[in-house]
Design a protein around this motif. Structure first.
Motif, PDB file in Angstrom:
ATOM      1  N   LYS A 197       0.817  -1.218   0.000  1.00  0.00           N
ATOM      2  CA  LYS A 197       0.000   0.000   0.000  1.00  0.00           C
ATOM      3  C   LYS A 197       0.849   1.266   0.000  1.00  0.00           C
ATOM      4  CE  LYS A 197      -4.583  -1.136   1.328  1.00  0.00           C
ATOM      5  NZ  LYS A 197      -5.733  -0.646   2.050  1.00  0.00           N
TER       6      LYS A 197
ATOM      7  N   ARG B 244       0.172   3.431  -2.848  1.00  0.00           N
ATOM      8  CA  ARG B 244      -0.947   4.383  -2.797  1.00  0.00           C
ATOM      9  C   ARG B 244      -0.446   5.733  -2.293  1.00  0.00           C
ATOM     10  NH1 ARG B 244      -6.387   4.085   0.907  1.00  0.00           N
ATOM     11  NH2 ARG B 244      -7.412   5.886  -0.018  1.00  0.00           N
TER      12      ARG B 244
ATOM     13  N   ASP C 210       1.607   7.240  -5.171  1.00  0.00           N
ATOM     14  CA  ASP C 210       0.734   7.758  -6.223  1.00  0.00           C
ATOM     15  C   ASP C 210       0.136   9.106  -5.814  1.00  0.00           C
ATOM     16  OD1 ASP C 210      -0.981   7.574  -8.670  1.00  0.00           O
ATOM     17  OD2 ASP C 210      -2.577   7.367  -7.177  1.00  0.00           O
ATOM     18  N   ALA C 211      -0.406   9.185  -4.613  1.00  0.00           N
ATOM     19  CA  ALA C 211      -1.031  10.425  -4.150  1.00  0.00           C
ATOM     20  C   ALA C 211      -0.019  11.561  -4.073  1.00  0.00           C
ATOM     21  CB  ALA C 211      -1.682  10.200  -2.782  1.00  0.00           C
TER      22      ALA C 211
ATOM     23  N   ASN D 133       1.189  12.921  -7.456  1.00  0.00           N
ATOM     24  CA  ASN D 133       0.166  13.834  -7.969  1.00  0.00           C
ATOM     25  C   ASN D 133       0.216  15.180  -7.249  1.00  0.00           C
ATOM     26  OD1 ASN D 133      -0.847  12.103  -9.921  1.00  0.00           O
ATOM     27  ND2 ASN D 133      -2.260  11.140  -8.492  1.00  0.00           N
TER      28      ASN D 133
ATOM     29  N   GLN E 287       4.819   5.234 -11.397  1.00  0.00           N
ATOM     30  CA  GLN E 287       3.456   5.747 -11.198  1.00  0.00           C
ATOM     31  C   GLN E 287       2.440   4.931 -11.996  1.00  0.00           C
ATOM     32  OE1 GLN E 287       2.773   9.968 -11.743  1.00  0.00           O
ATOM     33  NE2 GLN E 287       1.090   9.880 -10.311  1.00  0.00           N
TER      34      GLN E 287
ATOM     35  N   ILE F 238      -0.814   3.482  -9.808  1.00  0.00           N
ATOM     36  CA  ILE F 238      -2.199   3.922 -10.033  1.00  0.00           C
ATOM     37  C   ILE F 238      -3.206   2.861  -9.616  1.00  0.00           C
ATOM     38  CG2 ILE F 238      -3.880   4.424 -11.869  1.00  0.00           C
ATOM     39  CD1 ILE F 238      -1.738   6.094 -13.222  1.00  0.00           C
TER      40      ILE F 238
ATOM     41  N   ARG G  43      -4.725   3.366  -6.264  1.00  0.00           N
ATOM     42  CA  ARG G  43      -5.482   4.600  -6.033  1.00  0.00           C
ATOM     43  C   ARG G  43      -6.904   4.246  -5.610  1.00  0.00           C
ATOM     44  NH1 ARG G  43      -5.121   8.567 -10.917  1.00  0.00           N
ATOM     45  NH2 ARG G  43      -2.950   8.522 -10.256  1.00  0.00           N
ATOM     46  N   ASP G  44      -7.411   4.954  -4.595  1.00  0.00           N
ATOM     47  CA  ASP G  44      -8.762   4.711  -4.107  1.00  0.00           C
ATOM     48  C   ASP G  44      -9.374   6.031  -3.641  1.00  0.00           C
ATOM     49  OD1 ASP G  44     -11.101   3.652  -3.141  1.00  0.00           O
ATOM     50  OD2 ASP G  44     -10.177   2.533  -1.501  1.00  0.00           O
ATOM     51  N   CYS G  45      -9.706   6.873  -4.593  1.00  0.00           N
ATOM     52  CA  CYS G  45     -10.253   8.202  -4.287  1.00  0.00           C
ATOM     53  C   CYS G  45     -11.598   8.125  -3.569  1.00  0.00           C
ATOM     54  CB  CYS G  45     -10.403   9.019  -5.564  1.00  0.00           C
ATOM     55  SG  CYS G  45      -8.843   9.325  -6.400  1.00  0.00           S
TER      56      CYS G  45
ATOM     57  N   ASP H 175     -11.064   7.618   0.204  1.00  0.00           N
ATOM     58  CA  ASP H 175     -10.073   8.480   0.849  1.00  0.00           C
ATOM     59  C   ASP H 175     -10.727   9.160   2.050  1.00  0.00           C
ATOM     60  OD1 ASP H 175      -8.297  10.457   1.658  1.00  0.00           O
ATOM     61  OD2 ASP H 175      -7.763  11.043  -0.378  1.00  0.00           O
TER      62      ASP H 175
ATOM     63  N   LYS I 264     -10.783  13.105   1.911  1.00  0.00           N
ATOM     64  CA  LYS I 264     -11.119  13.694   0.606  1.00  0.00           C
ATOM     65  C   LYS I 264     -11.789  15.063   0.723  1.00  0.00           C
ATOM     66  CE  LYS I 264     -13.503  12.544  -3.684  1.00  0.00           C
ATOM     67  NZ  LYS I 264     -14.300  11.508  -4.356  1.00  0.00           N
TER      68      LYS I 264
END
Length: 131
Positions: A4, A7, A10-11, A14, A52, A56, A59-61, A64, A67
């Motif tokens: 993880k 993750r 990735d975040a 960005n 990256q 991706i 990724r779990d928007c 989040d 958020k």
């Protein structure tokens, strides 16, 4: 759990690119500042990493937990506030990336450490311009 970390990477890749891009575009289009815009563009491209593409998938928007924006994140009085907030975002992200990459690739970790210090210098230069 160790997987993880991608993750987090990735975040933060960005965040790093987004924060720099905001400042880069303000300096480029509002102030016509070629030198700082170019420095920031080069730093932003540092985050174009092959890793990256594989990160991706972590990724779990939707789930989040942070958020929604905090009230502090919504308040900007002027362009200087916008620049400062986004430079801080990029600096913080570069620190997270520096630490995470210590588990994966020490060269990339060192690149983000150097990027963080370069962002500190750029911040000082920009904020001394009295924009």
């Amino acid at each position: 759990m160790e997987i993880k970390i991608y993750r987090v990477i990735d975040a933060n890749l960005n965040r790093f690119k987004e924060g720099i891009r905001v400042v880069e575009d303000i300096l480029r289009y509002v102030f016509d500042d070629f030198n700082h815009s170019l420095k920031l563009k080069n730093l932003r491209h540092l985050a174009n990493l092959e890793i990256q593409n594989s990160a991706i998938k972590f990724r779990d928007c939707v789930n989040d937990v942070l958020k929604p924006s905090l009230n502090l994140e919504l308040k900007r009085e002027n362009l200087q506030d916008l620049i400062s907030a986004n430079l801080k975002r990029a600096q913080e992200s570069s620190r997270v990336l520096e630490e995470c990459f210590k588990l994966i690739d020490l060269k990339i970790s060192e690149n983000f450490k150097n990027a963080r210090y370069e962002l500190y210098d750029i911040e000082k230069e920009i904020l001394n311009l009295n924009l």
